[in-house]
Design a protein around this motif. Structure first.
Motif, short mmCIF file in Angstrom:
data_model
loop_
_atom_site.label_atom_id
_atom_site.label_comp_id
_atom_site.label_asym_id
_atom_site.label_seq_id
_atom_site.Cartn_x
_atom_site.Cartn_y
_atom_site.Cartn_z
N TYR A 97 -1.87 -1.08 -3.95
CA TYR A 97 -2.96 -0.10 -4.03
C TYR A 97 -2.60 1.24 -3.40
O TYR A 97 -1.79 1.33 -2.49
CB TYR A 97 -4.23 -0.66 -3.38
CG TYR A 97 -4.09 -0.96 -1.91
CD1 TYR A 97 -3.56 -2.18 -1.48
CD2 TYR A 97 -4.49 -0.05 -0.95
CE1 TYR A 97 -3.44 -2.47 -0.13
CE2 TYR A 97 -4.37 -0.33 0.41
CZ TYR A 97 -3.85 -1.54 0.80
OH TYR A 97 -3.71 -1.82 2.13
N ASP A 98 -3.22 2.27 -3.96
CA ASP A 98 -3.20 3.60 -3.35
C ASP A 98 -4.61 3.77 -2.79
O ASP A 98 -5.57 3.91 -3.54
CB ASP A 98 -2.89 4.65 -4.42
CG ASP A 98 -2.83 6.06 -3.82
OD1 ASP A 98 -3.19 6.21 -2.64
OD2 ASP A 98 -2.43 6.97 -4.55
N PRO A 99 -4.75 3.72 -1.45
CA PRO A 99 -6.10 3.68 -0.86
C PRO A 99 -6.94 4.90 -1.20
O PRO A 99 -8.11 4.78 -1.52
CB PRO A 99 -5.85 3.63 0.64
CG PRO A 99 -4.40 3.42 0.84
CD PRO A 99 -3.68 3.66 -0.45
N LEU A 100 -6.32 6.09 -1.13
CA LEU A 100 -7.10 7.30 -1.43
C LEU A 100 -6.19 8.30 -2.13
O LEU A 100 -5.59 9.18 -1.51
CB LEU A 100 -7.70 7.89 -0.16
CG LEU A 100 -8.88 8.83 -0.42
CD1 LEU A 100 -10.02 8.11 -1.14
CD2 LEU A 100 -9.39 9.44 0.87
N ASP A 101 -6.10 8.15 -3.45
CA ASP A 101 -5.25 9.04 -4.23
C ASP A 101 -5.89 10.43 -4.32
O ASP A 101 -7.10 10.55 -4.47
CB ASP A 101 -5.07 8.47 -5.64
CG ASP A 101 -4.13 9.33 -6.44
OD1 ASP A 101 -2.92 9.23 -6.21
OD2 ASP A 101 -4.61 10.11 -7.28
N GLY A 102 -5.02 11.44 -4.19
CA GLY A 102 -5.53 12.82 -4.27
C GLY A 102 -6.28 13.23 -3.02
O GLY A 102 -7.10 14.16 -3.06
N PHE A 115 1.53 1.24 -7.61
CA PHE A 115 0.09 1.42 -7.37
C PHE A 115 -0.49 2.64 -8.04
O PHE A 115 -1.67 2.94 -7.85
CB PHE A 115 -0.24 1.41 -5.86
CG PHE A 115 0.87 1.82 -4.97
CD1 PHE A 115 1.60 0.87 -4.28
CD2 PHE A 115 1.21 3.15 -4.82
CE1 PHE A 115 2.64 1.24 -3.44
CE2 PHE A 115 2.23 3.53 -4.00
CZ PHE A 115 2.97 2.56 -3.30
N GLU A 116 0.29 3.37 -8.83
CA GLU A 116 -0.29 4.49 -9.59
C GLU A 116 0.03 4.35 -11.08
O GLU A 116 -0.85 4.33 -11.93
CB GLU A 116 0.24 5.83 -9.04
CG GLU A 116 -0.24 6.08 -7.62
CD GLU A 116 0.34 7.34 -6.97
OE1 GLU A 116 -0.38 7.98 -6.21
OE2 GLU A 116 1.52 7.66 -7.20
N VAL A 117 1.33 4.23 -11.37
CA VAL A 117 1.78 4.29 -12.77
C VAL A 117 1.43 3.03 -13.56
O VAL A 117 0.80 3.09 -14.63
CB VAL A 117 3.31 4.56 -12.80
CG1 VAL A 117 3.85 4.45 -14.20
CG2 VAL A 117 3.62 5.92 -12.18
N LEU A 137 4.79 10.17 -9.12
CA LEU A 137 3.81 9.09 -9.04
C LEU A 137 4.48 7.73 -8.92
O LEU A 137 5.48 7.44 -9.59
CB LEU A 137 2.87 9.17 -10.25
CG LEU A 137 2.11 10.50 -10.30
CD1 LEU A 137 1.26 10.61 -11.55
CD2 LEU A 137 1.25 10.69 -9.04
N ARG A 138 3.90 6.92 -8.05
CA ARG A 138 4.52 5.64 -7.67
C ARG A 138 4.19 4.54 -8.67
O ARG A 138 3.06 4.40 -9.12
CB ARG A 138 4.05 5.25 -6.25
CG ARG A 138 4.92 5.87 -5.20
CD ARG A 138 4.36 6.88 -4.28
NE ARG A 138 3.29 7.74 -4.66
CZ ARG A 138 2.94 8.82 -3.96
NH1 ARG A 138 3.61 9.18 -2.91
NH2 ARG A 138 1.91 9.55 -4.34
N GLN A 139 5.25 3.77 -8.99
CA GLN A 139 5.14 2.77 -10.07
C GLN A 139 4.09 1.70 -9.78
O GLN A 139 3.22 1.43 -10.62
CB GLN A 139 6.49 2.10 -10.29
CG GLN A 139 7.58 3.07 -10.72
CD GLN A 139 8.93 2.40 -10.92
OE1 GLN A 139 9.02 1.19 -11.11
NE2 GLN A 139 9.99 3.18 -10.86
N SER A 165 0.82 -1.21 0.00
CA SER A 165 0.00 0.00 0.00
C SER A 165 0.86 1.26 0.00
O SER A 165 1.93 1.28 0.61
CB SER A 165 -0.88 -0.01 1.26
OG SER A 165 -1.42 1.27 1.50
N GLU A 166 0.34 2.31 -0.63
CA GLU A 166 1.03 3.61 -0.57
C GLU A 166 1.17 4.07 0.88
O GLU A 166 2.09 4.80 1.22
CB GLU A 166 0.24 4.67 -1.37
CG GLU A 166 0.92 6.01 -1.36
CD GLU A 166 0.27 7.04 -2.28
OE1 GLU A 166 0.08 6.72 -3.47
OE2 GLU A 166 -0.02 8.14 -1.82
N GLU A 167 0.26 3.63 1.73
CA GLU A 167 0.26 4.09 3.12
C GLU A 167 0.98 3.15 4.08
O GLU A 167 0.93 3.34 5.29
CB GLU A 167 -1.18 4.33 3.60
CG GLU A 167 -1.96 5.32 2.74
CD GLU A 167 -1.31 6.72 2.63
OE1 GLU A 167 -0.55 7.09 3.53
OE2 GLU A 167 -1.57 7.41 1.62
MG MG Z 1 -1.48 8.50 -4.95
#
Ligand code: MG
Ligand code: AHM
Length: 283
Positions: free
Chosen positions: A82-87, A226-228, A222-224, A63-65
């Motif tokens: 996963y990115d739980p809550l992007d932005g 869970f985002e890219v 931006l993270r590979q 996770s991003e978090e």
């Molecule tokens: Mg994000």
């Protein structure tokens, strides 16, 4: 895969409820990228972890978090990144936010991605999901159920330009590239949330979203995992392209660390070919 997508639907409803009802303030903690965590980031991460704990197919979560890998099930087949809550920093100004999921089989890297999905929390909750070899599918929630809307296909050329990163820190050829698109008639569409920004380009037929390397962030933001890579998969399967600053497919990325970032460009074919020209990486 059906079970994983069903789990993502349940997660989406819970996170949407949290966004609409819970405290929008910050915690006292930072995530692995050194960013302040919002209470909603932590809550969304918790909701996702709890949901996948009861899915034996899931071996690990990244996770991003979270700092490292969370092992869930010995017999599992997939690693869900996963990115739980992007932005999430846009929630307090009531703009759309999202969750992003990359589903990997084997070591988490571009070529092992087998499915991806994202959720947009806007006026409605929407999900776009895709598996290998198929067009991305678009769903919209109504009374707790996700109804299929359409398959997504990008046109050869679009009209929207979503240029990310601090403009002061762009290099000259990136600035010229962005300016040239505007001079050609492209319209600015950038909210600061990659999920709604990329979603808009997909649904309006095309354009380009860029988050380049900059003088302050040479490897982008931006993270590979869970985002890219999850969005690169969706753009390619929709008939578009997704490349880095060398013109290399983002689907070929091999992260050395779960939180590695990459400059990234997602778009229809015409705009990405223009980008390769501007960056001098035309094949
Ligand atoms: Mg994000
Ligand atoms: P986050 O995961 O901490 O929310 O950061 C990712 C977001 C993306 O949604 C968006 O494209 C980007 O950060 C915007 O960054 P910036 O504010 O630097 O333009």
């Amino acid at each position: 895969m059906h079970t994983l997508f069903e789990t993502i639907e349940k997660i989406a409803l819970k996170i949407d409820h949290a966004i609409k009802t819970e405290d929008l303030g910050y915690c006292d903690s930072e995530n692995s990228s050194g960013e302040d965590q919002l209470k909603l980031d932590v809550k969304s991460d918790y909701l996702i972890e709890e949901a996948f704990k009861s899915v034996p197919l899931v071996k690990d979560l990244i996770s991003e978090e979270k700092e490292g890998v969370l092992h869930l099930h010995d017999g599992g087949k997939y690693t869900v990144c996963y990115d739980p809550l992007d932005g999430s920093s846009l929630a307090d100004v009531n703009l759309s936010v999202g969750s992003i999921f990359g589903i990997y089989e084997g070591e988490p890297k571009g070529e092992n991605l087998v499915a991806s999905a994202y959720v947009v929390y806007g006026p409605r909750i929407e999900i776009v999901r895709v598996v290998k070899g198929e067009k991305p599918k678009h769903y919209r929630a109504q009374e707790g159920l996700f109804n299929f809307i359409c398959e997504i296909s990008l046109r050869e050329k679009g009209k929207l330009n979503a240029p990310g990163g601090t403009q002061q820190n762009w290099c000259d050829y990136h600035k010229s590239f962005v300016d040239d698109l505007f001079a050609e008639g492209y319209r600015l569409r950038y909210s600061g949330g990659m999920v709604p920004d990329l979603h808009q380009i997909l649904l309006k037929g095309g354009g380009i979203f860029s988050y380049p390397g900059t003088s302050d962030k040479p490897h982008g933001k931006l993270r590979q995992l869970f985002e890219v890579i999850p969005f690169a998969f969706i753009y390619e399967q929709a008939g578009g392209q997704a490349v880095d600053a060398k013109g290399k497919r983002l689907m070929e990325l091999v992260p050395a660390h779960p939180h590695d970032t990459s400059p990234c460009f997602f778009g229809s074919t015409y705009e990405i070919e223009r980008l390769k020209d501007a960056y001098g990486v035309k094949s």
